[in-house]
Design an enzyme around this catalytic site. Structure first.
Site, PDB file in Angstrom:
ATOM      1  N   LYS A   1       0.768  -1.188  -0.001  1.00  0.00           N
ATOM      2  CA  LYS A   1      -0.022   0.131   0.061  1.00  0.00           C
ATOM      3  C   LYS A   1       0.791   1.517  -0.100  1.00  0.00           C
ATOM      4  O   LYS A   1       2.072   1.312   0.200  1.00  0.00           O
ATOM      5  CB  LYS A   1      -0.898  -0.086   0.975  1.00  0.00           C
ATOM      6  CG  LYS A   1      -1.851  -0.949   1.304  1.00  0.00           C
ATOM      7  CD  LYS A   1      -2.810  -0.961   0.044  1.00  0.00           C
ATOM      8  CE  LYS A   1      -4.166  -1.866   0.097  1.00  0.00           C
ATOM      9  NZ  LYS A   1      -4.055  -3.176   0.019  1.00  0.00           N
TER      10      LYS A   1
HETATM   11  C1  LIG Z   1     -10.045  -2.674  -2.291  1.00  0.00           C
HETATM   12  C2  LIG Z   1      -9.624  -3.232  -1.045  1.00  0.00           C
HETATM   13  N1  LIG Z   1     -10.439  -3.496   0.033  1.00  0.00           N
HETATM   14  C3  LIG Z   1      -9.893  -4.022   0.905  1.00  0.00           C
HETATM   15  C4  LIG Z   1      -8.818  -4.502   1.373  1.00  0.00           C
HETATM   16  C5  LIG Z   1      -8.371  -5.361   2.635  1.00  0.00           C
HETATM   17  O1  LIG Z   1      -7.455  -4.857   3.165  1.00  0.00           O
HETATM   18  P1  LIG Z   1      -6.624  -5.723   3.915  1.00  0.00           P
HETATM   19  O2  LIG Z   1      -5.629  -6.636   3.397  1.00  0.00           O
HETATM   20  O3  LIG Z   1      -5.585  -4.672   4.929  1.00  0.00           O
HETATM   21  O4  LIG Z   1      -7.215  -6.508   5.101  1.00  0.00           O
HETATM   22  C6  LIG Z   1      -7.794  -4.521   0.228  1.00  0.00           C
HETATM   23  C7  LIG Z   1      -6.272  -4.643   0.440  1.00  0.00           C
HETATM   24  O5  LIG Z   1      -5.726  -5.468  -0.207  1.00  0.00           O
HETATM   25  C8  LIG Z   1      -8.255  -3.717  -0.904  1.00  0.00           C
HETATM   26  O6  LIG Z   1      -7.536  -3.690  -1.938  1.00  0.00           O
END
Ligand SMILES: Cc1ncc(COP(=O)(O)O)c(C=O)c1O
Length: 360
Positions: free
Chosen positions: A177
């Site tokens: 990210k």
């Molecule tokens: C659009 C979107 N939503 C939700 C997430 C979920 O984040 P995390 O992987 O930190 O739980 C991500 C991350 O990969 C994402 O790209």
């Protein structure tokens, strides 16, 4: 091998983490609130709560918005699966609406058409860091939960940062990210009541002023460690530079790939500003062969993203089938994420572009 992603980590991060280790206070310490305040301040959001992942932020946001069993939540099928999964965690049904072919975000007209008497909330996703049309969705007067996991640094046309409009907005800090804490997330929000609930629910339902012996609601362990918060603070300090570097790399890609048969990420339009996260192109055909050809030249790439409604869990649980959301399905079948990270050199971008154009 040119990797897909690579975080920027330096002495500031090392120092910040070492300080926490030496302090002995590894969780629920002073860095938690410091990181939340700095993050909220950076965005112009009223409140922020740090949590263990973007998914956890989405889950707690949906709970704060009152989404529960039997409810429907209108959302985009072109997203990482977590945005729909969080709806399912709450016993609610994700109701997908097709996307805009240019921005790749949910089409506001399709979203409007998907609203029923059971719709409890709308969940737009700012996909690939491009601001979703939240102002258009706000006209329905329904609660909105924003998936801003890919959109740190994005700005709406009216000048508000994505995540600062007052709706609960989830950010993710996974290693690829714009800002990373390894794993982690943040929920920004305008409501003090939401903040109180989220802070309690991330910590097993414990009230902020309560001892350990009673918990007055159901909660989860969605806490973010002080180690991660310290890392986040150090990353926040270099965020402007990292975002500028990503935008520069995107500019090199755009130049190198212009004029061909590739679909490129849309340019900023009508005052909306993308917070660059990934560089995803749509190839006209033979995506898998293109990915293999890149790999043979030492370049990582991947299909990104698959349509959520066509994942086997969603087909089986909700009866989805091919052809329901034609724009999303077409884009999903042709999308390839290319290597993209702040430290990428112009020569590496040229190498990827040359390999890609040759493969086509
Ligand atoms: C659009 C979107 N939503 C939700 C997430 C979920 O984040 P995390 O992987 O930190 O739980 C991500 C991350 O990969 C994402 O790209």
């Amino acid at each position: 091998m040119i990797p897909l992603a690579q975080p920027v980590l330096g002495e500031a991060e090392e120092q910040a983490v070492l300080e926490v280790l030496r302090s002995g206070q590894l969780s629920l310490g002073p860095r938690l609130e410091a990181f939340e305040r700095a993050f909220a301040g950076r965005l112009g959001a009223r409140h922020a709560s740090a949590v263990s992942s973007g998914t956890a932020a989405l889950h707690l946001a949906l709970r704060a918005a009152g989404v529960g069993p039997g409810d429907e939540v209108v959302t985009s099928p072109f997203s990482f699966v977590a945005s729909a999964n969080a709806i399912v965690y709450q016993g609610a049904t994700p109701v997908f609406a097709d996307i805009d072919p240019v921005t790749l975000n949910v089409d506001p007209d399709a979203a409007a058409a998907a609203i029923t008497g059971r719709t409890r909330a709308l969940l737009p996703v700012h996909i690939f860091g491009y601001p979703a049309d939240v102002p258009a969705l706000e006209r329905h007067g329904l609660p909105i939960v924003e998936d801003a996991c890919e959109a740190l640094g994005a700005v709406h046309a009216d000048g508000t940062q994505v995540g600062a409009r007052g709706h609960p907005a989830a950010f993710g800090f996974y290693a690829n990210k714009q800002l990373t804490t390894g794993e982690g997330g943040m929920l920004t929000m305008g409501s003090a009541e939401h903040k109180e609930r989220v802070d309690s629910e991330r910590n097993q339902g414990r009230a902020p002023d309560m001892g350990w012996l009673d918990h007055d609601r159901l909660g989860f362990n969605y806490r973010l460690t002080d180690i991660a918060c310290a890392l986040g603070m150090a990353q926040l300090q270099r965020l402007d530079d990292m975002l500028a570097a990503r935008a520069r790399v995107a500019g090199w890609y755009r130049e190198a790939l212009a004029g061909g048969e590739l679909g490129l990420p849309c340019e900023d339009a009508d005052g909306d500003v993308r917070g660059w996260f990934v560089f995803v192109v749509q190839v006209p055909r033979e995506r898998d062969r293109v990915i293999r050809a890149l790999r043979e030249r030492g370049i990582q790439s991947k299909p990104y993203l698959p349509a959520i409604h066509l994942l086997s869990f969603y087909r089986e649980r909700f009866g989805h089938r091919d052809g329901e959301f034609p724009v999303c399905e077409d884009v999903a079948a042709r999308s390839v994420a290319l290597p993209f990270f702040p430290a990428m050199a112009a020569g590496q971008v040229a190498q990827v572009a040359e390999a890609l154009l040759t493969a086509l």
